[in-house]
Design a protein around this motif. Structure first.
Motif, PDB file in Angstrom:
ATOM      1  N   VAL A 122       0.859  -1.177   0.000  1.00 17.84           N
ATOM      2  CA  VAL A 122       0.000   0.000   0.000  1.00 17.84           C
ATOM      3  C   VAL A 122       0.895   1.227   0.000  1.00 17.84           C
ATOM      4  O   VAL A 122       1.898   1.278   0.713  1.00 17.84           O
ATOM      5  CB  VAL A 122      -0.917   0.016   1.241  1.00 17.84           C
ATOM      6  N   ILE A 123       0.542   2.206  -0.816  1.00 15.62           N
ATOM      7  CA  ILE A 123       1.250   3.481  -0.813  1.00 15.62           C
ATOM      8  C   ILE A 123       0.400   4.479  -0.046  1.00 15.62           C
ATOM      9  O   ILE A 123      -0.777   4.668  -0.347  1.00 15.62           O
ATOM     10  CB  ILE A 123       1.495   3.993  -2.244  1.00 15.62           C
ATOM     11  N   LEU A 124       0.977   5.091   0.978  1.00 15.78           N
ATOM     12  CA  LEU A 124       0.305   6.143   1.742  1.00 15.78           C
ATOM     13  C   LEU A 124       0.857   7.486   1.291  1.00 15.78           C
ATOM     14  O   LEU A 124       2.073   7.682   1.229  1.00 15.78           O
ATOM     15  CB  LEU A 124       0.549   5.991   3.238  1.00 15.78           C
ATOM     16  N   ILE A 125      -0.042   8.399   0.974  1.00 11.51           N
ATOM     17  CA  ILE A 125       0.341   9.771   0.632  1.00 11.51           C
ATOM     18  C   ILE A 125      -0.270  10.664   1.703  1.00 11.51           C
ATOM     19  O   ILE A 125      -1.482  10.666   1.906  1.00 11.51           O
ATOM     20  CB  ILE A 125      -0.175  10.162  -0.764  1.00 11.51           C
ATOM     21  N   ILE A 126       0.582  11.410   2.390  1.00  8.18           N
ATOM     22  CA  ILE A 126       0.129  12.226   3.519  1.00  8.18           C
ATOM     23  C   ILE A 126       0.520  13.678   3.262  1.00  8.18           C
ATOM     24  O   ILE A 126       1.705  13.986   3.051  1.00  8.18           O
ATOM     25  CB  ILE A 126       0.761  11.733   4.838  1.00  8.18           C
ATOM     26  N   ASP A 127      -0.473  14.561   3.263  1.00  3.45           N
ATOM     27  CA  ASP A 127      -0.234  16.001   3.183  1.00  3.45           C
ATOM     28  C   ASP A 127      -0.126  16.540   4.601  1.00  3.45           C
ATOM     29  O   ASP A 127      -1.043  16.345   5.409  1.00  3.45           O
ATOM     30  CB  ASP A 127      -1.390  16.711   2.466  1.00  3.45           C
ATOM     31  N   CYS A 128       0.990  17.194   4.910  1.00  5.45           N
ATOM     32  CA  CYS A 128       1.164  17.724   6.257  1.00  5.45           C
ATOM     33  C   CYS A 128       2.009  18.984   6.208  1.00  5.45           C
ATOM     34  O   CYS A 128       2.602  19.315   5.183  1.00  5.45           O
ATOM     35  CB  CYS A 128       1.792  16.685   7.181  1.00  5.45           C
ATOM     36  N   GLU A 129       2.026  19.671   7.322  1.00  2.48           N
ATOM     37  CA  GLU A 129       2.864  20.858   7.452  1.00  2.48           C
ATOM     38  C   GLU A 129       4.316  20.437   7.654  1.00  2.48           C
ATOM     39  O   GLU A 129       4.595  19.318   8.080  1.00  2.48           O
ATOM     40  CB  GLU A 129       2.396  21.691   8.656  1.00  2.48           C
ATOM     41  N   LYS A 130       5.219  21.345   7.371  1.00  2.00           N
ATOM     42  CA  LYS A 130       6.639  21.046   7.529  1.00  2.00           C
ATOM     43  C   LYS A 130       6.999  20.763   8.986  1.00  2.00           C
ATOM     44  O   LYS A 130       7.890  19.977   9.271  1.00  2.00           O
ATOM     45  CB  LYS A 130       7.466  22.209   6.980  1.00  2.00           C
ATOM     46  N   SER A 131       6.260  21.351   9.920  1.00  2.00           N
ATOM     47  CA  SER A 131       6.567  21.166  11.339  1.00  2.00           C
ATOM     48  C   SER A 131       6.197  19.767  11.837  1.00  2.00           C
ATOM     49  O   SER A 131       6.777  19.293  12.810  1.00  2.00           O
ATOM     50  CB  SER A 131       5.829  22.220  12.171  1.00  2.00           C
ATOM     51  N   THR A 132       5.258  19.100  11.190  1.00  2.00           N
ATOM     52  CA  THR A 132       4.845  17.765  11.638  1.00  2.00           C
ATOM     53  C   THR A 132       5.496  16.642  10.824  1.00  2.00           C
ATOM     54  O   THR A 132       5.152  15.473  11.014  1.00  2.00           O
ATOM     55  CB  THR A 132       3.313  17.621  11.547  1.00  2.00           C
ATOM     56  N   THR A 133       6.421  16.980   9.971  1.00  2.00           N
ATOM     57  CA  THR A 133       7.058  15.976   9.109  1.00  2.00           C
ATOM     58  C   THR A 133       7.795  14.910   9.920  1.00  2.00           C
ATOM     59  O   THR A 133       7.661  13.717   9.648  1.00  2.00           O
ATOM     60  CB  THR A 133       8.048  16.655   8.144  1.00  2.00           C
ATOM     61  N   ALA A 134       8.551  15.317  10.914  1.00  2.00           N
ATOM     62  CA  ALA A 134       9.311  14.357  11.732  1.00  2.00           C
ATOM     63  C   ALA A 134       8.378  13.429  12.492  1.00  2.00           C
ATOM     64  O   ALA A 134       8.634  12.220  12.592  1.00  2.00           O
ATOM     65  CB  ALA A 134      10.226  15.099  12.696  1.00  2.00           C
ATOM     66  N   LEU A 135       7.282  13.963  13.013  1.00  2.00           N
ATOM     67  CA  LEU A 135       6.311  13.143  13.731  1.00  2.00           C
ATOM     68  C   LEU A 135       5.689  12.095  12.803  1.00  2.00           C
ATOM     69  O   LEU A 135       5.589  10.918  13.157  1.00  2.00           O
ATOM     70  CB  LEU A 135       5.220  14.031  14.333  1.00  2.00           C
ATOM     71  N   VAL A 136       5.297  12.519  11.608  1.00  2.00           N
ATOM     72  CA  VAL A 136       4.685  11.599  10.644  1.00  2.00           C
ATOM     73  C   VAL A 136       5.685  10.514  10.244  1.00  2.00           C
ATOM     74  O   VAL A 136       5.329   9.327  10.180  1.00  2.00           O
ATOM     75  CB  VAL A 136       4.173  12.372   9.413  1.00  2.00           C
ATOM     76  N   GLU A 137       6.917  10.895   9.998  1.00  2.00           N
ATOM     77  CA  GLU A 137       7.944   9.907   9.634  1.00  2.00           C
ATOM     78  C   GLU A 137       8.138   8.884  10.750  1.00  2.00           C
ATOM     79  O   GLU A 137       8.215   7.681  10.485  1.00  2.00           O
ATOM     80  CB  GLU A 137       9.278  10.602   9.357  1.00  2.00           C
ATOM     81  N   ASN A 138       8.244   9.343  11.994  1.00  2.00           N
ATOM     82  CA  ASN A 138       8.428   8.420  13.114  1.00  2.00           C
ATOM     83  C   ASN A 138       7.259   7.454  13.246  1.00  2.00           C
ATOM     84  O   ASN A 138       7.451   6.266  13.504  1.00  2.00           O
ATOM     85  CB  ASN A 138       8.619   9.193  14.419  1.00  2.00           C
ATOM     86  N   ILE A 139       6.046   7.963  13.072  1.00  2.00           N
ATOM     87  CA  ILE A 139       4.867   7.094  13.149  1.00  2.00           C
ATOM     88  C   ILE A 139       4.911   6.032  12.063  1.00  2.00           C
ATOM     89  O   ILE A 139       4.640   4.849  12.309  1.00  2.00           O
ATOM     90  CB  ILE A 139       3.572   7.934  13.056  1.00  2.00           C
ATOM     91  N   LEU A 140       5.271   6.430  10.862  1.00  2.23           N
ATOM     92  CA  LEU A 140       5.328   5.467   9.751  1.00  2.23           C
ATOM     93  C   LEU A 140       6.425   4.428   9.966  1.00  2.23           C
ATOM     94  O   LEU A 140       6.215   3.239   9.705  1.00  2.23           O
ATOM     95  CB  LEU A 140       5.526   6.202   8.430  1.00  2.23           C
ATOM     96  N   TRP A 141       7.592   4.847  10.440  1.00  2.00           N
ATOM     97  CA  TRP A 141       8.669   3.885  10.700  1.00  2.00           C
ATOM     98  C   TRP A 141       8.277   2.923  11.820  1.00  2.00           C
ATOM     99  O   TRP A 141       8.623   1.749  11.782  1.00  2.00           O
ATOM    100  CB  TRP A 141       9.972   4.589  11.048  1.00  2.00           C
ATOM    101  N   GLU A 142       7.573   3.426  12.847  1.00  2.00           N
ATOM    102  CA  GLU A 142       7.146   2.554  13.946  1.00  2.00           C
ATOM    103  C   GLU A 142       6.133   1.510  13.493  1.00  2.00           C
ATOM    104  O   GLU A 142       6.000   0.463  14.112  1.00  2.00           O
ATOM    105  CB  GLU A 142       6.534   3.389  15.075  1.00  2.00           C
TER     106      GLU A 142
END
Length: 152
Positions: A122-142
């Protein structure tokens, strides 16, 4: 900013989406695209411009060499002589080796591929602000993302 991630199609995709929603990413900013598996089997014979790395003649060449030595040594006592019998036995060994290799590729390797199985992704495409990029990446890696890419 957009973040693209690939995940195996299992429960972790749903968990990742739920965790992203809990952390403030709206549902409208998350887009999931399932990929289809290949329906047709791979071709057994290689083409000129692509190869799968397996050779069908390796056992055939080895058996042709062994059989030609045996045929040549037997041919000293037979009517056609050692050269003719060596070539005949080499041809028999080559055909036998290719048949063995075809059998193993068609039967045993096919069973191994079916047992192993491939899961769709599955490919997930997430639109987010630059400030939440690290949080989104950590969630995806976890949640066991296979790969992540960022686009500004």
């Amino acid at each position: 900013m957009q973040i693209y991630a690939t995940l195996e199609n299992n429960i972790y995709v749903e968990m990742a989406i739920a965790t992203l929603e809990k952390n403030g990413i709206p549902k409208t900013s998350i887009y999931a695209v399932p990929l289809d598996n290949r329906k047709e089997d791979r071709k057994l014979f290689d083409g000129l411009h692509k190869s799968d790395g397996t050779s069908l003649i390796d056992i055939g060449i080895a058996l042709a060499t062994a059989f030609s030595v045996i045929g040549t040594s037997i041919g000293f006592e037979l009517a056609w002589g050692p050269i003719c019998w060596g070539l005949i036995f080499a041809l028999i060994g080559f055909v036998l080796g290719v048949a063995i290799r075809l059998f193993t590729e068609k039967v045993f390797k096919k069973r191994k591929r079916l047992l192993k199985g491939k899961h769709p992704e599955v490919i997930l495409i997430i639109d987010c602000e630059k400030s939440t990029t690290a949080l989104v990446e950590n969630i995806l890696w976890e949640h066991f993302a296979l790969g992540i890419a960022k686009v500004k």
